[in-house]
Design an enzyme around this catalytic site. Structure first.
Site, PDB file in Angstrom:
ATOM      1  CB  THR A 219      -0.938   0.051   1.354  1.00 61.67           C
ATOM      2  OG1 THR A 219      -1.590  -1.276   1.409  1.00 61.67           O
ATOM      3  CG2 THR A 219      -1.842   1.194   1.226  1.00 61.67           C
ATOM      4  N   GLY A 258       2.923  -3.066   8.266  1.00 62.56           N
ATOM      5  CA  GLY A 258       3.068  -3.420   9.455  1.00 62.56           C
ATOM      6  C   GLY A 258       4.277  -3.937   9.910  1.00 62.56           C
ATOM      7  CD  GLU A 498      -3.650  -9.602   3.632  1.00 60.23           C
ATOM      8  OE1 GLU A 498      -3.856  -9.839   2.469  1.00 60.23           O
ATOM      9  OE2 GLU A 498      -2.484  -9.433   3.759  1.00 60.23           O
TER      10      GLU A 498
HETATM   11  C1  FAD Z   1      -3.920  -1.127  10.555  1.00 63.01           C
HETATM   12  C2  FAD Z   1      -3.580  -1.263   9.107  1.00 63.01           C
HETATM   13  C3  FAD Z   1      -2.457  -2.268   8.617  1.00 63.01           C
HETATM   14  C4  FAD Z   1      -2.272  -2.356   7.336  1.00 63.01           C
HETATM   15  N1  FAD Z   1      -1.104  -3.388   7.140  1.00 63.01           N
HETATM   16  C5  FAD Z   1      -0.529  -3.174   5.739  1.00 63.01           C
HETATM   17  C6  FAD Z   1       0.591  -3.942   5.462  1.00 63.01           C
HETATM   18  O1  FAD Z   1       1.200  -4.544   6.029  1.00 63.01           O
HETATM   19  N2  FAD Z   1       0.948  -3.969   3.994  1.00 63.01           N
HETATM   20  C7  FAD Z   1       0.605  -3.323   3.281  1.00 63.01           C
HETATM   21  O2  FAD Z   1       0.889  -3.318   2.278  1.00 63.01           O
HETATM   22  N3  FAD Z   1      -0.812  -2.430   3.496  1.00 63.01           N
HETATM   23  C8  FAD Z   1      -1.244  -2.286   4.652  1.00 63.01           C
HETATM   24  N4  FAD Z   1      -2.594  -1.910   5.032  1.00 63.01           N
HETATM   25  C9  FAD Z   1      -3.180  -1.143   3.934  1.00 63.01           C
HETATM   26  C10 FAD Z   1      -4.693  -1.828   3.582  1.00 63.01           C
HETATM   27  O3  FAD Z   1      -4.210  -2.889   2.890  1.00 63.01           O
HETATM   28  C11 FAD Z   1      -5.127  -0.850   2.854  1.00 63.01           C
HETATM   29  O4  FAD Z   1      -5.639   0.356   3.618  1.00 63.01           O
HETATM   30  C12 FAD Z   1      -6.542  -1.141   2.121  1.00 63.01           C
HETATM   31  O5  FAD Z   1      -5.919  -1.899   1.101  1.00 63.01           O
HETATM   32  C13 FAD Z   1      -7.425  -0.233   1.452  1.00 63.01           C
HETATM   33  O6  FAD Z   1      -6.691   1.006   0.870  1.00 63.01           O
HETATM   34  P1  FAD Z   1      -7.037   2.404   1.196  1.00 63.01           P
HETATM   35  O7  FAD Z   1      -6.671   2.608   2.589  1.00 63.01           O
HETATM   36  O8  FAD Z   1      -6.080   3.231   0.279  1.00 63.01           O
HETATM   37  O9  FAD Z   1      -8.695   2.513   1.019  1.00 63.01           O
HETATM   38  P2  FAD Z   1      -9.041   2.991  -0.470  1.00 63.01           P
HETATM   39  O10 FAD Z   1      -8.663   2.210  -1.575  1.00 63.01           O
HETATM   40  O11 FAD Z   1      -8.734   4.525  -0.798  1.00 63.01           O
HETATM   41  O12 FAD Z   1     -10.463   2.790  -0.310  1.00 63.01           O
HETATM   42  C14 FAD Z   1     -11.361   3.870   0.530  1.00 63.01           C
HETATM   43  C15 FAD Z   1     -12.843   3.569   0.435  1.00 63.01           C
HETATM   44  O13 FAD Z   1     -12.938   3.749  -0.828  1.00 63.01           O
HETATM   45  C16 FAD Z   1     -13.869   2.574  -1.407  1.00 63.01           C
HETATM   46  N5  FAD Z   1     -13.555   2.262  -2.718  1.00 63.01           N
HETATM   47  C17 FAD Z   1     -12.296   2.131  -3.423  1.00 63.01           C
HETATM   48  N6  FAD Z   1     -12.220   1.822  -4.781  1.00 63.01           N
HETATM   49  C18 FAD Z   1     -13.644   1.568  -5.067  1.00 63.01           C
HETATM   50  C19 FAD Z   1     -14.458   1.180  -5.898  1.00 63.01           C
HETATM   51  N7  FAD Z   1     -13.642   0.867  -7.074  1.00 63.01           N
HETATM   52  N8  FAD Z   1     -15.750   1.442  -6.040  1.00 63.01           N
HETATM   53  C20 FAD Z   1     -16.411   1.337  -4.849  1.00 63.01           C
HETATM   54  N9  FAD Z   1     -15.778   1.724  -3.752  1.00 63.01           N
HETATM   55  C21 FAD Z   1     -14.363   1.959  -3.748  1.00 63.01           C
HETATM   56  C22 FAD Z   1     -13.339   1.286  -0.583  1.00 63.01           C
HETATM   57  O14 FAD Z   1     -14.542   0.480  -0.421  1.00 63.01           O
HETATM   58  C23 FAD Z   1     -13.232   1.976   0.679  1.00 63.01           C
HETATM   59  O15 FAD Z   1     -14.300   2.137   1.558  1.00 63.01           O
HETATM   60  C24 FAD Z   1      -2.909  -1.837   6.281  1.00 63.01           C
HETATM   61  C25 FAD Z   1      -4.085  -0.765   6.834  1.00 63.01           C
HETATM   62  C26 FAD Z   1      -4.272  -0.663   7.901  1.00 63.01           C
HETATM   63  C27 FAD Z   1      -5.410   0.366   8.491  1.00 63.01           C
END
Ligand code: FAD
Length: 707
Positions: A219, A258, A498
């Site tokens: 991410t 993480g 995930e």
């Molecule tokens: C505590 C924590 C630990 C994590 N650990 C890791 C890690 O170890 N390694 C790593 O790589 N990542 C990690 N992540 C990241 C995590 O995988 C991402 O937060 C997740 O993939 C969502 O991406 P985003 O936060 O950018 O949300 P976004 O992709 O910006 O999504 C935001 C919202 O928009 C909606 N949305 C997005 N696209 C669409 C669409 N096409 N249609 C409709 N709705 C949509 C989604 O449903 C969501 O509700 C972690 C996150 C957290 C909070």
């Protein structure tokens, strides 16, 4: 005796812990006070909870108990005396830094005890089931500890799976793909690139021993769900045989990683790969980010993501790469490689399919998260139901005894359907693990679809269960030591990482749509994903359902299949309509989101029901089977109540909907006597629950305060 004197007497008795009744106190004498009466003495069990536990846990019960024992034996797991009982739980009142260090100490304690032995170096089904089981137990203790291990072992599991996929070749036609690719079949033969055996062995051994501390950097600040849009760029220098990784802009910083903020020494970094000026799409590289002493490596910057609403035992961090050089061998090269002289090599021509191939090994994370969610639901239900069997509120007759919470029909209606769903998902989770452990290239699509559907469904269910259990415990639900409220913050992230749940469910409905189009276009029967029911005549629901109809597994299956079939037809029709109006397929999906969501849920619920029925079929006639049958009926009927599609599209008449409601109430009262045995069957030791699950009067007595 006047009011003031009486109050003073009562207080005096409390302070002196006087237990002998003083007749002068009248109704305030201790024998008029509430007494804790252990529900285990009065709630009979019609079935053997040990047998039920075997069915629920499904595998490695002795290993699970061994690990529960290891955790309760060590002071590192923060044992706390409450009344006559000792509970283990992290001290969430510690600072973020202290929680992270405590998590790391627990990681090393479990390492020393051999818990992770074979997690990476043994690969057979037995080893994989053991790893799942131990991971589930760790999650019951603390989600941070499970995730801290998850991100570390993920490094090598993925490395291993990339290698594995390389060796066997695979079908990559399912992940994050547009429609035409969802229906395509791409059977790449054995993809032959560089030998990586020694390379695997090195990483596997060192990671299992924690000489390498792993994390997983996919991410970025600017891109989460849309992994294909990440902006980290890697180029190749053929003079030195190295890749060069760069963070070209602030939105490309790796985010949420993480383990990155404090402890990780290595990461798998996902990056666009640019070779000779051509972007070959997302690839993964193993990169060192700290030395063995914990110093950040040159050309790397790391910052902390800071305090979160939960999971503060995990050090989530941000990473910037500035011309970081890694040897050519550090490209995870199962799907594509770069030759020494800088030529890009891949047996998969299409970059979209190549991307899907890169992401294919990530399903293990979703399987882990799905099953962990169910153990969290079990923990909260065990606490809330035990409390509801000892907590009384109000009398229904003048001077009558106060009523146990679980004897209120409304309280039953709040908790028992969630209990039934948790049972159903437990069986489905076991099946998911089995399918995963026996995975073959042919089963990849099924694993992707099931793991996406279950990860979303189970984690949403868990959050709902935690909230209901929290409220069902009243104010006590807000005390951290009672767990149910606190777990909400700890587990909330499951719906986002995930694979965001909403995005995963979109993937599910797109995959079903792909199956539909393939079957219709080629006039071939549906095969796979449990869609074979689409080949049979449409089930007919009787207009007047009786109680025995409603409880029959055949009727329940028919009704779930009818809903799924109809929603799939409607979804395909609507997508086609939007396409006919000139919309792209992707946008047509977006515009049809309501049906897509309904369909994703219908698929998931039908699959879980079928897995429940299969689990039930393995049990011989008797009390265990009888109770499973009640739970299965509750699981099915509650969706007739909850999913408006049943009435909206007329699968059920209003009369039938009325009959369903009455049947749910009856099922609640039939399940009520078994509630304690049903939560005892979860096999969670007392010390992993909270004080309100047991003698909460004793746990809160003045004498306990003095302890
Ligand atoms: C505590 C924590 C630990 C994590 N650990 C890791 C890690 O170890 N390694 C790593 O790589 N990542 C990690 N992540 C990241 C995590 O995988 C991402 O937060 C997740 O993939 C969502 O991406 P985003 O936060 O950018 O949300 P976004 O992709 O910006 O999504 C935001 C919202 O928009 C909606 N949305 C997005 N696209 C669409 C669409 N096409 N249609 C409709 N709705 C949509 C989604 O449903 C969501 O509700 C972690 C996150 C957290 C909070």
């Amino acid at each position: 005796m006047d009011q003031v004197t009486r109050r003073t007497q009562v207080l005096r008795n409390h302070l002196l812990c006087r237990t002998t009744p003083d007749p002068s106190l009248g109704p305030f004498a201790p024998n008029h006070c509430l007494n804790y009466s252990p529900p285990d003495l009065v709630e009979p069990s019609s079935f053997n909870p040990t047998d039920m536990r075997l069915l629920l846990d499904g595998h490695n019960v002795a290993d699970r108990d061994w690990l529960f024992g290891l955790m309760t034996q060590s002071r590192l797991f923060n044992p706390q005396q409450r009344g006559a009982k000792v509970f283990v739980s992290p001290d969430y009142n510690q600072s973020m830094e202290q929680q992270r260090e405590a998590t790391m100490k627990r990681v090393f304690y479990l390492l020393e005890k051999g818990v992770y032995q074979g997690w990476l170096t043994e690969t057979g089904p037995e080893a994989q089931f053991r790893r799942f089981a131990l991971n589930e137990v760790i999650g019951i203790y603390d989600h941070s500890l499970a995730i801290k291990l998850g991100v570390h072992f993920f490094l090598c599991l993925i490395e291993f799976d990339f290698g594995r996929f390389k060796r066997v070749g695979t079908e990559y036609s399912f992940l994050f793909l547009p429609l035409h690719l969802l229906v395509a079949e791409n059977r790449g033969g054995a993809i032959q690139f560089f030998g990586t055996k020694s390379h695997h062995e090195k990483w596997l051994r060192d990671t299992e021993n924690y000489e390498v501390k792993g994390c997983f950097a996919m991410t970025e600040l600017g891109h989460g769900s849309n992994v294909r849009g990440i902006e980290t760029v890697t180029t190749y220098d053929s003079n030195t045989g190295e890749f060069i990784i760069n963070t070209p802009c602030e939105s490309a910083q790796k985010y949420w990683i993480g383990g990155a903020a404090k402890h990780a020494t290595h990461t798998i970094v996902f990056s666009q790969l640019s070779i000779n000026g051509k972007n070959q799409g997302v690839h993964a590289f193993i990169t060192q980010i700290r030395d063995a002493d914990g110093n950040v490596c040159p050309n790397i910057r790391i910052a902390d993501c800071g305090h979160k609403i939960g999971l503060n035992g995990v050090d989530n961090g941000r990473i910037w790469f500035n011309n970081v050089r890694v040897p050519r061998e550090n490209l995870l090269n199962s799907v594509a490689d770069v030759s020494q002289d800088g030529q890009y090599l891949s047996a998969i021509e299409d970059p979209v399919q190549r991307f899907a191939a890169f992401l294919a090994p990530l399903t293990v994370g979703r399987v882990n998260i799905a099953v962990a969610a169910i153990y969290s639901s079990k923990t909260s239900l065990a606490i809330a139901i035990r409390y509801s069997l000892t907590r009384r509120a109000f009398s229904v007759t003048p001077n009558g005894p106060e009523v146990l919470l679980l004897d209120y029909p409304s309280h039953q209606r709040r908790l028992l359907p969630l209990l039934a769903k948790t049972y159903a998902m437990s069986f489905a989770g076991n099946d998911l693990k089995k399918i995963y452990v026996k995975r073959t290239p042919e089963s990849n699509k099924m694993i992707h679809v099931f793991s996406s559907a279950f990860k979303a469904t189970f984690t949403w269910h868990n959050m709902r269960t935690l909230q209901e259990c929290r409220e069902a415990c009243g104010g006590q639900g807000l005390k951290t030591e009672n767990r149910v409220g606190h777990l909400k913050g700890e587990y909330d992230v499951q719906s986002t990482f995930e694979g965001d749940n909403n995005i995963l469910m979109q993937q599910v409905s797109k995959a079903l749509h792909g199956e539909y189009i393939a079957a219709k276009k080629r006039s071939r029967p549906f095969k796979g994903l449990g869609l074979e029911h689409m080949n049979s005549p449409c089930p007919i629901i009787p207009s007047q359902l009786t109680s025995s109809d409603l409880r029959s597994s055949q009727f329940q299956t028919d009704a779930f299949c009818l809903r799924e079939r109809d929603l799939l037809n409607r979804f395909a029709t609507e997508v086609l309509k939007h396409q006919a109006q000139g919309q792209s397929k992707e946008h047509a999906f977006n515009l049809s989101y309501e049906l897509a969501e309904d369909l994703g849920r219908a698929f998931s619920q039908r699959t879980i029901l079928q897995m429940f029925i299969e689990a039930e079929a393995t049990v011989p006639s008797g009390s265990l089977k009888d109770i499973l049958s009640l739970l299965r009926s509750m699981y099915a009927l509650i969706f007739f109540e909850e999913d408006a599609a049943f009435l909206r599209y007329g699968y059920l008449s209003t009369d039938n909907a009325d009959a369903v409601r009455k049947e749910v109430t009856k099922l609640c009262s039939e399940l009520r006597p078994h509630a304690l045995a049903l939560v005892n069957s979860f096999g969670i030791p007392d010390s992993f629950l909270g004080p309100i699950a047991f003698n909460w009067i004793d746990a809160n007595a003045w004498s306990s305060v003095q302890q």
